[in-house]
Scaffold this motif. Structure first.
Motif, PDB file in Angstrom:
ATOM      1  N   LEU A  35       0.821  -1.219   0.000  1.00  0.00           N
ATOM      2  CA  LEU A  35       0.000   0.000   0.000  1.00  0.00           C
ATOM      3  C   LEU A  35       0.850   1.262   0.000  1.00  0.00           C
ATOM      4  CD1 LEU A  35      -2.818  -0.931   2.524  1.00  0.00           C
ATOM      5  CD2 LEU A  35      -3.005  -0.728   0.051  1.00  0.00           C
ATOM      6  N   MET A  36       2.060   1.167   0.538  1.00  0.00           N
ATOM      7  CA  MET A  36       2.949   2.322   0.599  1.00  0.00           C
ATOM      8  C   MET A  36       3.601   2.617  -0.763  1.00  0.00           C
ATOM      9  SD  MET A  36       5.777   2.899   3.585  1.00  0.00           S
ATOM     10  CE  MET A  36       5.021   1.713   4.655  1.00  0.00           C
ATOM     11  N   SER A  37       3.680   1.639  -1.619  1.00  0.00           N
ATOM     12  CA  SER A  37       4.405   1.804  -2.876  1.00  0.00           C
ATOM     13  C   SER A  37       3.607   2.643  -3.872  1.00  0.00           C
ATOM     14  CB  SER A  37       4.706   0.443  -3.492  1.00  0.00           C
ATOM     15  OG  SER A  37       3.503  -0.184  -3.877  1.00  0.00           O
ATOM     16  N   GLY A  38       4.299   3.104  -4.874  1.00  0.00           N
ATOM     17  CA  GLY A  38       3.662   3.859  -5.947  1.00  0.00           C
ATOM     18  C   GLY A  38       3.506   5.326  -5.607  1.00  0.00           C
ATOM     19  N   GLY A  39       2.783   6.024  -6.442  1.00  0.00           N
ATOM     20  CA  GLY A  39       2.513   7.439  -6.211  1.00  0.00           C
ATOM     21  C   GLY A  39       3.556   8.368  -6.775  1.00  0.00           C
ATOM     22  N   GLY A  40       4.588   7.808  -7.335  1.00  0.00           N
ATOM     23  CA  GLY A  40       5.628   8.646  -7.926  1.00  0.00           C
ATOM     24  C   GLY A  40       5.207   9.157  -9.289  1.00  0.00           C
ATOM     25  N   SER A  41       6.063   9.937  -9.867  1.00  0.00           N
ATOM     26  CA  SER A  41       5.783  10.496 -11.177  1.00  0.00           C
ATOM     27  C   SER A  41       6.886  10.074 -12.142  1.00  0.00           C
ATOM     28  CB  SER A  41       5.708  12.020 -11.089  1.00  0.00           C
ATOM     29  OG  SER A  41       5.504  12.560 -12.366  1.00  0.00           O
ATOM     30  N   ASP A  42       6.511   9.825 -13.386  1.00  0.00           N
ATOM     31  CA  ASP A  42       7.509   9.459 -14.386  1.00  0.00           C
ATOM     32  C   ASP A  42       8.366  10.678 -14.777  1.00  0.00           C
ATOM     33  OD1 ASP A  42       6.563   6.872 -14.401  1.00  0.00           O
ATOM     34  OD2 ASP A  42       5.164   7.239 -16.068  1.00  0.00           O
ATOM     35  N   ASP A  43       7.768  11.831 -14.739  1.00  0.00           N
ATOM     36  CA  ASP A  43       8.467  13.059 -15.087  1.00  0.00           C
ATOM     37  C   ASP A  43       8.929  13.745 -13.801  1.00  0.00           C
ATOM     38  OD1 ASP A  43       9.480  15.290 -16.300  1.00  0.00           O
ATOM     39  OD2 ASP A  43       7.514  16.196 -16.725  1.00  0.00           O
ATOM     40  N   PRO A  44      10.243  13.935 -13.597  1.00  0.00           N
ATOM     41  CA  PRO A  44      10.712  14.549 -12.350  1.00  0.00           C
ATOM     42  C   PRO A  44      10.344  16.028 -12.203  1.00  0.00           C
ATOM     43  CG  PRO A  44      12.555  14.122 -13.829  1.00  0.00           C
ATOM     44  CD  PRO A  44      11.336  13.522 -14.459  1.00  0.00           C
ATOM     45  N   ASN A  45       9.868  16.641 -13.273  1.00  0.00           N
ATOM     46  CA  ASN A  45       9.496  18.055 -13.205  1.00  0.00           C
ATOM     47  C   ASN A  45       8.056  18.277 -12.761  1.00  0.00           C
ATOM     48  OD1 ASN A  45      12.038  18.897 -14.065  1.00  0.00           O
ATOM     49  ND2 ASN A  45      11.470  18.533 -16.208  1.00  0.00           N
ATOM     50  N   THR A  46       7.274  17.202 -12.675  1.00  0.00           N
ATOM     51  CA  THR A  46       5.882  17.341 -12.239  1.00  0.00           C
ATOM     52  C   THR A  46       5.720  16.747 -10.851  1.00  0.00           C
ATOM     53  OG1 THR A  46       5.249  15.242 -13.245  1.00  0.00           O
ATOM     54  CG2 THR A  46       4.980  17.214 -14.585  1.00  0.00           C
ATOM     55  N   PHE A  47       4.827  17.339 -10.068  1.00  0.00           N
ATOM     56  CA  PHE A  47       4.568  16.889  -8.710  1.00  0.00           C
ATOM     57  C   PHE A  47       3.244  16.142  -8.669  1.00  0.00           C
ATOM     58  CE2 PHE A  47       2.652  17.614  -4.524  1.00  0.00           C
ATOM     59  CZ  PHE A  47       3.594  16.957  -3.741  1.00  0.00           C
ATOM     60  N   ASN A  48       3.243  14.997  -8.048  1.00  0.00           N
ATOM     61  CA  ASN A  48       2.031  14.203  -7.915  1.00  0.00           C
ATOM     62  C   ASN A  48       1.585  14.253  -6.453  1.00  0.00           C
ATOM     63  OD1 ASN A  48      -0.030  12.385  -8.047  1.00  0.00           O
ATOM     64  ND2 ASN A  48       1.200  10.688  -8.811  1.00  0.00           N
ATOM     65  N   PRO A  49       0.487  14.942  -6.137  1.00  0.00           N
ATOM     66  CA  PRO A  49       0.042  15.050  -4.745  1.00  0.00           C
ATOM     67  C   PRO A  49      -0.474  13.731  -4.179  1.00  0.00           C
ATOM     68  CG  PRO A  49      -1.536  16.099  -6.195  1.00  0.00           C
ATOM     69  CD  PRO A  49      -0.360  15.715  -7.045  1.00  0.00           C
ATOM     70  N   GLU A  50      -0.633  12.726  -5.006  1.00  0.00           N
ATOM     71  CA  GLU A  50      -1.100  11.416  -4.541  1.00  0.00           C
ATOM     72  C   GLU A  50      -0.111  10.776  -3.561  1.00  0.00           C
ATOM     73  OE1 GLU A  50      -3.676   8.251  -4.157  1.00  0.00           O
ATOM     74  OE2 GLU A  50      -4.005  10.203  -5.068  1.00  0.00           O
ATOM     75  N   ILE A  51       1.121  11.229  -3.543  1.00  0.00           N
ATOM     76  CA  ILE A  51       2.128  10.690  -2.628  1.00  0.00           C
ATOM     77  C   ILE A  51       1.758  10.983  -1.168  1.00  0.00           C
ATOM     78  CG2 ILE A  51       3.692  12.669  -2.568  1.00  0.00           C
ATOM     79  CD1 ILE A  51       5.977  10.611  -2.832  1.00  0.00           C
ATOM     80  N   PHE A  52       0.937  12.009  -0.922  1.00  0.00           N
ATOM     81  CA  PHE A  52       0.529  12.366   0.428  1.00  0.00           C
ATOM     82  C   PHE A  52      -0.881  11.890   0.757  1.00  0.00           C
ATOM     83  CE2 PHE A  52       3.657  15.772  -0.585  1.00  0.00           C
ATOM     84  CZ  PHE A  52       4.617  15.354   0.304  1.00  0.00           C
ATOM     85  N   SER A  53      -1.331  10.840   0.112  1.00  0.00           N
ATOM     86  CA  SER A  53      -2.688  10.348   0.364  1.00  0.00           C
ATOM     87  C   SER A  53      -2.768   9.650   1.727  1.00  0.00           C
ATOM     88  CB  SER A  53      -3.102   9.369  -0.736  1.00  0.00           C
ATOM     89  OG  SER A  53      -2.344   8.184  -0.640  1.00  0.00           O
ATOM     90  N   PHE A  54      -3.989   9.503   2.217  1.00  0.00           N
ATOM     91  CA  PHE A  54      -4.229   8.826   3.501  1.00  0.00           C
ATOM     92  C   PHE A  54      -3.648   7.420   3.486  1.00  0.00           C
ATOM     93  CE2 PHE A  54      -6.883   5.842   5.868  1.00  0.00           C
ATOM     94  CZ  PHE A  54      -6.754   6.338   7.158  1.00  0.00           C
ATOM     95  N   ARG A  55      -3.783   6.738   2.370  1.00  0.00           N
ATOM     96  CA  ARG A  55      -3.311   5.354   2.259  1.00  0.00           C
ATOM     97  C   ARG A  55      -1.811   5.251   2.494  1.00  0.00           C
ATOM     98  NH1 ARG A  55      -3.429   2.657  -3.492  1.00  0.00           N
ATOM     99  NH2 ARG A  55      -1.343   3.518  -3.540  1.00  0.00           N
ATOM    100  N   ARG A  56      -1.037   6.179   1.940  1.00  0.00           N
ATOM    101  CA  ARG A  56       0.432   6.104   2.048  1.00  0.00           C
ATOM    102  C   ARG A  56       0.977   6.718   3.322  1.00  0.00           C
ATOM    103  NH1 ARG A  56      -0.357   6.965  -3.477  1.00  0.00           N
ATOM    104  NH2 ARG A  56       0.328   5.169  -4.676  1.00  0.00           N
ATOM    105  N   ILE A  57       0.280   7.686   3.889  1.00  0.00           N
ATOM    106  CA  ILE A  57       0.789   8.400   5.060  1.00  0.00           C
ATOM    107  C   ILE A  57       0.307   7.774   6.363  1.00  0.00           C
ATOM    108  CG2 ILE A  57       0.768  10.623   6.264  1.00  0.00           C
ATOM    109  CD1 ILE A  57       2.514  10.604   3.831  1.00  0.00           C
ATOM    110  N   ARG A  58      -0.922   7.283   6.422  1.00  0.00           N
ATOM    111  CA  ARG A  58      -1.483   6.761   7.673  1.00  0.00           C
ATOM    112  C   ARG A  58      -1.713   5.258   7.650  1.00  0.00           C
ATOM    113  NH1 ARG A  58      -0.213  10.815  10.528  1.00  0.00           N
ATOM    114  NH2 ARG A  58      -1.400  12.708  10.279  1.00  0.00           N
TER     115      ARG A  58
END
Length: 87
Positions: A35-58
């Motif tokens: 559940l912690m994996s994923g959420g990254g972005s293929d392009d290092p210049n774009t930010f994906n806010p999904e990395i801070f989701s409830f699933r990954r943080i809590r």
């Protein structure tokens, strides 16, 4: 075999209950890391806010901690001693 040549019965350190709890703990740990994996972005210049989701943080870290707590409990849980009724 002991020194006198007699066979000593080999016993497992843990009982079935301990191994079951250990297996459940391992599943919790593995599920937490999945559940912690994923959420990254293929392009290092774009930010994906999904990395801070409830699933990954809590949720995922909580599952991992519960899994490790189950592992410790399974190791420390004392097996029930069988009483010898014939003696």
């Amino acid at each position: 075999m002991n020194k006198k040549g007699k066979e000593t019965p080999s016993e497992f350190i843990f009982q079935k209950k301990n191994y079951t709890i250990m297996f459940i703990g391992l599943v919790c740990i593995a599920l937490g890391f999945v559940l912690m994996s994923g959420g990254g972005s293929d392009d290092p210049n774009t930010f994906n806010p999904e990395i801070f989701s409830f699933r990954r943080i809590r949720l995922a870290p909580t599952l991992v901690i519960i899994g490790f707590a189950l592992e410790v409990y399974a190791i420390l849980a004392s097996p029930k001693k069988k009483e010898n009724k014939g003696k």
